[in-house]
Enzyme design. Structure first.
Site, short mmCIF file in Angstrom:
data_model
loop_
_atom_site.label_atom_id
_atom_site.label_comp_id
_atom_site.label_asym_id
_atom_site.label_seq_id
_atom_site.Cartn_x
_atom_site.Cartn_y
_atom_site.Cartn_z
N GLU A 195 -37.17 -35.57 25.13
CA GLU A 195 -37.47 -35.05 23.71
C GLU A 195 -38.28 -36.33 22.83
O GLU A 195 -38.72 -36.08 21.58
CB GLU A 195 -36.39 -34.60 23.03
CG GLU A 195 -35.15 -35.43 22.67
CD GLU A 195 -34.26 -34.92 21.81
OE1 GLU A 195 -33.77 -35.24 20.78
OE2 GLU A 195 -33.88 -33.78 22.13
N GLU B 218 -40.12 -12.70 26.58
CA GLU B 218 -40.08 -11.15 26.35
C GLU B 218 -41.22 -10.53 25.76
O GLU B 218 -41.23 -9.42 25.54
CB GLU B 218 -38.90 -11.24 25.31
CG GLU B 218 -37.50 -11.34 25.99
CD GLU B 218 -37.07 -10.36 26.88
OE1 GLU B 218 -37.80 -9.43 27.00
OE2 GLU B 218 -35.93 -10.59 27.59
#
Length: 297
Positions: free
Chosen positions: A112, A81
């Site tokens: 991960e 954004e």
């Protein structure tokens, strides 16, 4: 070893699956609210993180997010954004997520744990970059390894985690502890921990935008109006800030090729020749540039 708070059992979750769904929903809402309240204890650190991010952008550095799993999705939502909200160049915003950014609904879990895989993208970090590492546990190998390598290369480091006393928090320059309570569904950190992380990331990047002068009276003045909705929004901002008609605002926006700050300065009486220098002198701070125009008239 004590059970991390993010892996603990919620005290009100006994018999959860036997309850009516509206009752469970009420419990989940209260748990989300408690998680969000944890952000209040980290405001000073959030502000400091925002300062590091702003310093990186001012100095020509980049913002680099590193995370895995649900925390990676929170990072993606924030990073994606920034160009549209604050006009930051997309090539100065990077997101490194364990296993890569998902292209569909499948998100592998084993990636991960691959600390070695983080070293490849982390090797591209430069001194002056700001690295934001996120992990609910505070021990996730991928973002922890990334943070360590980035720090060794001279980057500024920010860590966001939901358990105290964890390696990620201990090794970062700015440690943001979000002490969220146990999840209603134990270990599902996309719930409360994720809510607190998203709020924190939103706040920190917005504070950065404000520090960079990209917000004026609550308006996003560094956006580029490249669609009909944004042209309407930008025109309204210009008219309000410069106290001119919508027609004058629209003409200045067109002259400024959709950029709000230059359009505001044009509407306020600056010549097209002086606008770039005004913004450069004041590091893009619109309020300071407008003050200079007022002094000269």
């Amino acid at each position: 070893m004590a059970t991390p708070e993010t892996e603990g059992l919620h005290p009100e979750a006994r018999g959860l699956d036997a309850r009516a769904l509206p009752e469970i929903a009420a419990l989940m809402l209260s748990s989300q609210q408690a998680a969000l309240a944890s952000v209040a204890g980290a405001l000073d650190q959030i502000a400091r993180g925002a300062e590091l991010m702003a310093e990186a952008i001012r100095s020509g550095g980049s913002l680099v997010y590193a995370a895995a799993g649900s925390s990676g999705l929170m990072a993606l939502a924030d990073a994606a954004e920034l160009e549209a909200t604050f006009g930051l160049p997309a090539d100065r915003i990077a997101l490194h997520m364990a296993g890569g950014i998902p292209q569909g609904a499948h998100m592998p879990g084993a990636t991960e744990d691959d600390a070695q895989a983080a070293l490849v993208p982390a090797s591209g970090v430069q001194p002056g970059d700001a690295v934001i590492a996120i992990s609910a546990s505070g021990t996730t190998p991928y973002p922890l390894s990334f943070l360590r390598e980035a720090r060794a290369r001279g980057a500024r480091t920010i860590a966001i985690a939901n358990n105290p006393g964890t390696p990620m928090l201990e090794e970062a320059e700015v440690a943001i502890l979000l002490a969220t309570p146990p999840e209603v569904v134990s270990g599902s950190t996309r719930l409360g921990a994720g809510t607190a992380q998203k709020a924190t990331l939103n706040m920190m990047s917005t504070l950065m935008g404000i520090a960079l002068g990209h917000v004026y009276d609550g308006m996003m003045v560094n956006l580029r109006a490249d669609n009909a909705k944004l042209v309407g929004r930008a025109t309204g901002m210009i008219a309000r800030i410069a106290d001119v008609s919508e027609a004058r605002a629209a003409a200045c926006l067109e002259a400024a090729r959709g950029e709000v700050k230059p359009a505001v300065l044009l509407a306020a009486g600056a010549s097209a020749e002086k606008v770039p220098a005004l913004l450069a002198t004041h590091q893009g701070n619109l309020r300071a540039a407008l003050a200079r125009i007022a002094e000269e008239t």
